[in-house]
Design an enzyme around this catalytic site. Structure first.
Site, PDB file in Angstrom:
ATOM      1  N   GLN A 109       0.934  -1.022   0.025  1.00 30.67           N
ATOM      2  CA  GLN A 109       0.087   0.021  -0.133  1.00 30.67           C
ATOM      3  C   GLN A 109       0.858   1.246   0.004  1.00 30.67           C
ATOM      4  OE1 GLN A 109      -3.233   0.824  -0.362  1.00 30.67           O
ATOM      5  NE2 GLN A 109      -2.628   3.031  -0.016  1.00 30.67           N
ATOM      6  N   GLY A 165     -10.829   0.479   2.105  1.00 34.56           N
ATOM      7  CA  GLY A 165     -11.806   0.083   1.376  1.00 34.56           C
ATOM      8  C   GLY A 165     -11.461  -0.552  -0.001  1.00 34.56           C
ATOM      9  N   GLU A 220      -6.728   2.363  -5.547  1.00 37.10           N
ATOM     10  CA  GLU A 220      -7.073   2.374  -7.208  1.00 37.10           C
ATOM     11  C   GLU A 220      -5.877   1.970  -8.012  1.00 37.10           C
ATOM     12  OE1 GLU A 220      -7.066   4.871  -4.810  1.00 37.10           O
ATOM     13  OE2 GLU A 220      -6.207   6.755  -5.594  1.00 37.10           O
ATOM     14  N   ASN A 221      -5.014   1.205  -7.546  1.00 39.37           N
ATOM     15  CA  ASN A 221      -3.895   0.669  -8.332  1.00 39.37           C
ATOM     16  C   ASN A 221      -4.405   0.630  -9.863  1.00 39.37           C
ATOM     17  OD1 ASN A 221      -2.171   0.841  -6.031  1.00 39.37           O
ATOM     18  ND2 ASN A 221      -3.035  -1.144  -5.328  1.00 39.37           N
ATOM     19  N   HIS A 229     -16.054   3.690  -7.179  1.00 41.63           N
ATOM     20  CA  HIS A 229     -15.226   4.754  -6.653  1.00 41.63           C
ATOM     21  C   HIS A 229     -13.738   4.358  -7.258  1.00 41.63           C
ATOM     22  CE1 HIS A 229     -13.449   7.813  -4.156  1.00 41.63           C
ATOM     23  NE2 HIS A 229     -12.377   6.990  -4.124  1.00 41.63           N
ATOM     24  N   GLU A 230     -13.102   3.160  -7.265  1.00 40.12           N
ATOM     25  CA  GLU A 230     -11.782   3.045  -7.509  1.00 40.12           C
ATOM     26  C   GLU A 230     -12.031   2.971  -9.149  1.00 40.12           C
ATOM     27  OE1 GLU A 230     -10.083   3.108  -5.271  1.00 40.12           O
ATOM     28  OE2 GLU A 230     -11.438   2.681  -3.542  1.00 40.12           O
ATOM     29  N   HIS A 252     -11.603   6.390 -10.444  1.00 37.82           N
ATOM     30  CA  HIS A 252     -10.128   6.753 -10.349  1.00 37.82           C
ATOM     31  C   HIS A 252      -9.069   6.628 -11.682  1.00 37.82           C
ATOM     32  CE1 HIS A 252      -9.356   8.716  -6.245  1.00 37.82           C
ATOM     33  NE2 HIS A 252      -9.658   7.499  -5.550  1.00 37.82           N
ATOM     34  N   GLU A 296      -9.463  13.040  -5.035  1.00 36.96           N
ATOM     35  CA  GLU A 296     -10.735  12.297  -4.396  1.00 36.96           C
ATOM     36  C   GLU A 296     -12.088  13.037  -4.344  1.00 36.96           C
ATOM     37  OE1 GLU A 296     -10.551   9.294  -3.413  1.00 36.96           O
ATOM     38  OE2 GLU A 296      -8.390   9.038  -3.201  1.00 36.96           O
ATOM     39  N   ASP A 317      -0.727  10.806   6.448  1.00 31.91           N
ATOM     40  CA  ASP A 317      -1.793   9.668   7.106  1.00 31.91           C
ATOM     41  C   ASP A 317      -2.437  10.247   8.126  1.00 31.91           C
ATOM     42  OD1 ASP A 317      -1.051   7.498   5.461  1.00 31.91           O
ATOM     43  OD2 ASP A 317       0.845   7.057   6.244  1.00 31.91           O
ATOM     44  N   MET A 349      -9.614   0.611   8.364  1.00 27.93           N
ATOM     45  CA  MET A 349      -9.599   1.719   9.365  1.00 27.93           C
ATOM     46  C   MET A 349     -10.922   2.277   9.362  1.00 27.93           C
ATOM     47  SD  MET A 349      -5.965   3.547   8.686  1.00 27.93           S
ATOM     48  CE  MET A 349      -6.009   3.595   6.713  1.00 27.93           C
TER      49      MET A 349
HETATM   50 ZN   LIG Z   1     -10.233   7.482  -3.921  1.00 27.38          ZN
END
Ligand SMILES: [Zn+2]
Length: 594
Positions: free
Chosen positions: A127, A260, A263-264, A287-288, A291, A310, A367, A545
Site C-alpha cells: 500500500q 476499502g 485504485e492501483n 469509486h476505484e 479513479h 478524491e 496519514d 480503518m
Molecule cells: Zn479514492
C-alpha cells in the site's frame, strides 16, 4: 534547487526518472524483498540526484554502464525518511541500485498463513499511498514524477503475483522452488500507484477486459459480487471517455487490508468486507474505477491537492451510481457521505486547517491528515460547479479537463486557471476561494434531497421520543436505507432500545459491514453486552480503518468496553496493518481514564 513537494526530496532541477526497471525477490522467511531497480534518466545526466528512501538497506549503486556512483544517505527525518543523494558521473543515462527492504517497511504487509482465508500460505501486499513507495524502492517519491515500469518478481512457485501493471509472462525462478513473474506498465504512473501482492491466488474472468483475483476460498464469492463490473466500465466510459488503461482487474485482499479500496491502475485492491453477499457495497468499485480517470489519469501533484483526486472521484462515482441505479439511490449515497463528512469535521474541529480543500501539509504526515474532507467536501464543490453551469456544459468541461491534463500531475492552482479559461466567471460565482482555502463548510454547499431520505431521518430523529418504524417499513428498506436510519439514531440508547433494534432489524448477524459496524458502534457505545462477542469477532478479523476508528472510539465510552478494547487490541493488534495500528493507538490515547 526546487523542491516542489513537501513530502519528497524530489528536486525538479535534477535529472528526472523516465522509466523504472524493477527486480524483486520476495523472501517470506525474512520478510524482506531483495531488489534491484534501474532508473532510466532519459538522456545523459550528471551531478546530484536526490531520491526518497525509508528503511532501505542500500547495497551498491552504479551507472547503467557499470561505473560506481558515490552516494550518501541523509539523516532520518520522521515523516520523509532518508534522502539518498547520488553523485552521477558525467554521461549517466541510467542508474542501478541494489538494495533490500526491511521487515517493518510501511508499504509492505506480510501476513502469516493464519491471517489468510486458506491458512496454508503466507501473503504479502503493498500500500504505497501516500508516501510509502520509498519503503519499497528508492525513487523520486512525488506524484510530480510519472514513469512507466517493468518488473520481474521472484516468488515461491506455489504462489501467484499481481502488480499494478499488465502481465508479461512467467519464467523459471533463479532457485529451485521459485518462479519469476513478469509485468509491464506502459503508461506513466506516479510512484504511489506502484503495487504488488503475492499469495495463494485464483482468478475468474468477468468480461474480456476485467478479472477478479482472490484467495481460492473467496474467488467465487468475489466473482458473484462484482459480476456487474463490465456494465460499470461501459457506464463510466459514456461519462468520461474510453477506459484508458486497457485492463480493469481487481484483487480481493485478506481482511487486514486497511482501506476499502486502492485504485492501483490495472489492479484495483479491495477489502473483503465488500463481499456482503447482496452486491450492496459495489459503490466502492465504482469509486476505484472512477479513479482510472480522476486520480490515475489526472493526478494530484502533491498531497496538498489530494482533493483533486478524491473530490472528483467521489463526484464521478456518484455519476456512475446515478446512471446505473437512479436519482433516489444517489441521494442516499450523498447522505451517507454527508454523515462521514460531518464526523471528519467534528474530529478535526470546524476551524482546523485540515478542513480546507487546498491544504498546506509541510511538516504534517499525510496519514494523520487523512479524512473524508477531501472526498466529500471536494465532491460537493464539484457538484456545485456542475449545478451552477448545468450538467451538459459541465460534462463538456470534464471531458476537456481530462483531455488537457491526461497523464499529468496538477495543482489546485492549475485547476482553477483551467476552470477560468473554460468557464469564465464561474469560480467567482461559486466563491471557489472560500471552498478551496477556507476552513469548514461554505454556506452555498449543495443540498441533496429525496423523499425517502427525509422520511428516514425524521423516523430516526423520533427514536428517542419512542417512534419506531413498522415491520413492513423495515422489510422494504434497501441496505442503504437501513444504514441511513442507523446513522441518524442517537449514539447511545438504552438496553431495551438496543434489544428492539436488533430483534426488528436483525443487525448483529449482518454480512454487510457498513450496517453491521454502524450497529455495533451504537450497541457498544451503549454498553450493550449481547453484542460484545460480535465486536470481538469483527475486530479480531477486520483491519479496515473505516471500521476500526468508530468502533474503538465507541468502545471508549464505558469502563468495561474500554477494557474490552484494550484486551482486544492486545490480542488483535499485531495482526493489523501498521496504518491501522496508528489510528487505533491515537483513538485509545484519548480514552478518558488515560
Ligand atoms: Zn479514492
Amino acid at each position: 534547487m526546487a523542491r516542489l513537494d513537501p513530502h519528497s526530496y524530489f528536486d525538479s532541477d535534477q535529472a528526472r526518472t523516465r522509466h523504472l526497471d524493477i527486480a524483486f525477490d520476495v523472501d517470506f522467511a525474512r520478510r524482506v524483498i531483495a531488489a534491484r531497480v534501474v532508473l532510466d534518466l532519459g538522456g545523459p545526466s550528471r551531478g546530484p540526484l536526490d531520491l526518497d528512501t525509508k528503511g532501505l538497506a542500500i547495497g551498491a549503486v552504479r551507472t547503467g554502464d557499470g561505473r560506481p556512483v558515490p552516494f550518501a544517505l541523509g539523516p532520518e527525518e520522521p515523516i520523509l525518511g532518508r534522502r539518498l543523494r547520488l553523485e552521477l558521473p558525467a554521461d549517466s543515462t541510467a542508474v542501478e541500485i541494489v538494495y533490500e527492504t526491511t521487515p517493518d517497511a510501511v508499504a509492505l504487509q506480510w501476513l502469516d498463513p493464519a491471517q489468510t482465508e486458506g491458512k496454508r500460505h503466507p501473503f504479502l501486499f503493498s500500500q504505497c499511498q501516500s508516501i510509502h513507495a520509498r519503503t519499497m524502492l528508492p525513487c523520486q517519491d512525488s506524484p510530480y514524477v510519472r514513469t512507466p515500469y517493468r518488473a520481474a518478481v521472484t516468488i515461491p512457485d506455489a504462489l501467484a503475483a499481481v502488480m499494478s501493471a499488465g502481465p508479461a509472462g512467467e519464467r523459471t525462478g533463479p532457485r529451485p522452488g521459485t518462479k519469476t513473474w513478469l509485468f509491464e506498465m506502459p503508461q506513466p504512473i506516479p510512484s504511489y500507484l506502484l503495487a504488488l501482492a503475492v499469495g495463494d491466488l485464483a482468478a475468474r474472468d468477468l468480461s474480456p477486459r476485467a478479472r477478479v483475483w482472490a484467495e481460492p476460498a473467496t474467488v467465487e464469492k468475489a466473482a458473484w459480487e462484482f459480476a456487474g463490473v463490465e456494465q460499470m466500465i461501459v457506464t463510466a466510459e459514456r461519462l468520461f471517455g474510453p477506459y484508458p488503461w486497457d485492463r480493469y482487474d481487481m484483487l480481493v485482499l485478506p481482511p487486514s487490508f486497511p482501506y476499502g479500496g486502492m485504485e492501483n491502475p490495472r489492479m484495483t485492491f479491495l477489502t473483503p468486507t465488500l463481499l456482503a453477499g447482496d452486491r450492496s457495497l459495489v459503490d466502492v468499485v465504482a469509486h476505484e474505477l472512477a479513479h482510472s480517470w480522476t486520480g490515475n489519469l489526472v493526478t494530484n501533484a502533491t498531497m496538498d491537492h489530494f482533493w483533486l483526486n478524491e473530490g472528483f472521484t467521489v463526484w464521478a462515482e456518484r455519476r456512475i451510481v446515478e446512471a446505473l441505479h437512479g436519482a433516489e439511490a444517489v441521494a442516499l449515497a450523498w447522505a451517507i457521505g454527508q454523515n462521514a463528512l460531518d464526523e471528519s469535521v467534528a474530529r478535526f474541529g470546524a476551524e482546523s486547517p485540515l478542513t480546507r480543500l487546498r491544504t498546506d501539509l509541510a511538516g504534517v504526515d499525510p496519514d494523520e491528515a487523512f479524512s473524508s474532507i477531501p472526498y466529500e467536501k471536494g465532491a460537493r464543490f464539484v457538484a456545485l460547479l456542475e449545478r451552477t453551469v448545468g450538467r451538459e456544459r459541465f460534462d463538456r468541461f470534464i471531458q476537456a479537463y481530462l483531455g488537457r491534463f491526461r497523464f499529468t500531475s496538477i495543482t489546485t492552482e492549475d485547476f482553477v486557471a483551467f476552470l477560468e479559461v473554460q468557464l469564465p466567471g464561474v469560480a467567482a460565482q461559486v466563491d471557489s476561494r472560500a471552498w478551496l482555502h477556507e476552513v469548514g463548510m461554505p454556506a452555498n454547499a449543495p443540498v441533496f434531497r429525496s423523499g425517502a431520505l427525509e422520511a428516514l431521518t425524521a423516523l430516526a430523529e423520533g427514536f428517542a421520543g419512542g417512534a419506531r418504524p413498522a415491520a413492513a417499513q423495515i422489510a422494504a428498506w434497501s441496505p442503504a436505507e437501513t444504514l441511513i436510519y442507523l446513522q441518524h439514531l442517537p449514539r447511545e440508547v438504552g438496553a431495551n432500545a438496543c434489544a428492539w433494534l436488533d430483534a426488528n432489524l436483525r443487525l448483529t448477524g449482518r454480512g454487510n459491514h457498513e450496517i453491521l459496524v454502524e450497529w455495533l458502534v451504537i450497541a457498544a457505545g451503549s454498553d450493550y453486552e449481547p453484542v460484545f462477542g460480535r465486536v470481538r469477532e469483527v475486530l479480531s478479523r477486520v483491519g479496515r480503518m473505516k471500521y476500526l476508528r468508530p468502533l474503538y472510539t465507541a468502545l471508549g465510552r464505558h469502563p468495561r468496553t474500554r477494557q474490552l478494547a484494550r484486551d482486544l487490541y492486545a490480542r488483535a493488534g499485531p495482526g493489523y496493518h501498521v496504518l491501522s495500528r496508528r489510528v487505533i493507538e491515537s483513538v485509545m490515547e484519548k480514552y478518558r481514564d488515560g
